[in-house]
Design a protein around this motif. Structure first.
Motif, short mmCIF file in Angstrom:
data_model
loop_
_atom_site.label_atom_id
_atom_site.label_comp_id
_atom_site.label_asym_id
_atom_site.label_seq_id
_atom_site.Cartn_x
_atom_site.Cartn_y
_atom_site.Cartn_z
N ALA A 1 0.81 -1.23 0.00
CA ALA A 1 0.00 0.00 0.00
C ALA A 1 0.84 1.27 0.00
CB ALA A 1 -0.95 -0.01 1.20
N VAL A 2 1.81 1.37 0.91
CA VAL A 2 2.62 2.59 0.98
C VAL A 2 3.55 2.71 -0.23
CG1 VAL A 2 4.43 3.79 2.29
CG2 VAL A 2 2.42 2.90 3.47
N PRO A 3 4.21 1.64 -0.70
CA PRO A 3 4.99 1.79 -1.95
C PRO A 3 4.16 2.29 -3.13
CG PRO A 3 5.62 -0.22 -0.84
CD PRO A 3 4.44 0.32 -0.08
N LYS B 1 -4.79 3.51 -13.21
CA LYS B 1 -4.86 4.63 -12.28
C LYS B 1 -5.91 4.40 -11.20
CE LYS B 1 -5.80 9.64 -12.05
NZ LYS B 1 -5.59 9.56 -10.64
N GLN B 2 -7.07 3.88 -11.62
CA GLN B 2 -8.13 3.61 -10.64
C GLN B 2 -7.67 2.56 -9.62
OE1 GLN B 2 -11.59 2.49 -12.90
NE2 GLN B 2 -11.91 4.54 -13.73
N THR B 3 -6.97 1.54 -10.10
CA THR B 3 -6.46 0.49 -9.20
C THR B 3 -5.44 1.06 -8.23
OG1 THR B 3 -6.77 -1.15 -10.96
CG2 THR B 3 -5.36 -1.78 -9.11
N LEU B 4 -4.51 1.85 -8.76
CA LEU B 4 -3.49 2.46 -7.90
C LEU B 4 -4.11 3.43 -6.90
CD1 LEU B 4 -0.62 3.15 -10.49
CD2 LEU B 4 -0.79 1.28 -8.83
N ASP B 5 -5.12 4.17 -7.34
CA ASP B 5 -5.81 5.10 -6.45
C ASP B 5 -6.44 4.36 -5.27
OD1 ASP B 5 -5.13 7.28 -7.97
OD2 ASP B 5 -7.08 7.46 -8.96
N MET B 6 -7.06 3.22 -5.55
CA MET B 6 -7.69 2.44 -4.47
C MET B 6 -6.66 1.90 -3.49
SD MET B 6 -10.57 0.43 -6.76
CE MET B 6 -11.24 -0.52 -5.40
N LEU B 7 -5.56 1.38 -4.03
CA LEU B 7 -4.49 0.88 -3.15
C LEU B 7 -3.89 2.01 -2.33
CD1 LEU B 7 -2.60 -1.63 -5.47
CD2 LEU B 7 -3.66 -2.18 -3.28
#
Length: 314
Positions: A47-49, A197-203
């Motif tokens: 999550a943080v990375p 982008k949507q996936t990364l935004d959620m993570l």
């Protein structure tokens, strides 16, 4: 004054509220030790990375280049409290060299991921993200290398095997991998879009709350066990002396105002759990490190509020 305190409470209360929620959940047995381990691994490993990668890839970097005063101010403070922590352990508490190194490292090693990232992003928003993540990129390797070299030198001389092990640990550290990937994306001009982008935004959105709950769970695992004198001294160095040195230097050295404030708040973070893990590795100073981590985290609720008042955060 009251209006500023109210604004600061809106920054600080949710952060420490989630830490408290995690602590109570662990204390009550609602979440067990395996949940703490799994959540911590998720936060640190994924999550943080992802949050760091996404933030750096989308960030606006300063046009005038790196403000070197920023690095000088922070690390002068970090090295001074490291040295003071070692000196106090030897002179005041009569500890050996290895345990003194652990106490020095605990005094200078900030909890950057589990407290620093949530608090600084909450206080300064996207403008504070670049100086925060750039400092994280440098902070971890420098402090870990310094502590390991001093500890290994005390134990049996710094061997090639020890250097290789430390190099592998830093090269494949997930936080640093997120920073490397974000930096490469920024240099290449790549910004994630569409489904990615949507996936990364959620993570990325899960990183802050999960990190805070994870820290609360961890504090129940690393209680104040004893060695109260060293723990109080270490906490004072970390929460008061370190940020005071950085504050003074940021007012003398050239850097953007937000970068100066981020450096001070970063320095005011409590002792990092890495200090306890290093103590466990060398079987030295474990009690003092564990106590300092818990004590400084609890006390930072009040000391961070004071530093926000001094900095005029609202």
């Amino acid at each position: 004054m009251l209006a500023q305190l109210g604004a600061i409470a809106l920054v600080v209360a949710p952060v420490f509220g989630l830490i408290g929620l995690g602590f109570v959940a662990s204390l009550s047995g609602h979440l067990r030790e395996r949940a703490a381990e799994g959540l911590s691994e998720y936060v640190f490993g994924l999550a943080v990375p992802v949050l760091i990668f996404k933030t750096l890839a989308e960030a606006q970097l300063p046009q005038e280049g790196q403000p070197w005063g920023y690095w000088i101010a922070y690390f002068t403070g970090a090295f001074l409290v490291f040295a003071l922590g070692m000196l106090a352990a030897k002179r005041l508490f009569g500890r050996g060299h290895l345990e003194s190194v652990i106490q020095g490292f605990t005094s200078g090693q900030a909890n950057t991921v589990f407290v620093g990232v949530p608090l600084i992003l909450q206080a300064f928003g996207p403008e504070g993200a670049v100086p925060l993540f750039l400092l994280i990129a440098i902070h971890l390797p420098i402090m870990m290398v310094l502590a390991t070299v001093l500890a290994e030198g005390a134990a049996a001389g710094m061997s090639l095997a020890s250097l290789r092990k430390l190099g592998r640990m830093l090269a494949f550290n997930p936080i640093l991998l997120g920073i490397y990937a974000g930096g490469i994306a920024k240099l290449a001009g790549y910004v994630p879009g569409g489904v990615l982008k949507q996936t990364l935004d959620m993570l990325a959105a899960s990183a802050v709350p999960c990190a805070l709950v994870s820290l609360g769970l961890a504090l129940h695992r690393y209680p104040i066990r004893g060695d109260i004198g060293p723990a109080i001294l270490i906490s004072t160095l970390k929460l008061a002396i370190h940020p005071a040195i950085v504050y003074a230097l940021t007012r003398m050295l050239p850097m953007p105002p937000v970068w100066a404030d981020v450096a001070v708040v970063f320095a005011a973070m409590p002792c990092g759990i890495n200090a306890y893990l290093l103590a466990q590795r060398y079987k030295a100073g474990v009690t003092a490190a564990a106590s300092a981590v818990s004590l400084s985290t609890a006390a930072s609720l009040f000391t961070v509020t004071i530093w926000f008042l001094i900095l005029g955060v609202s």
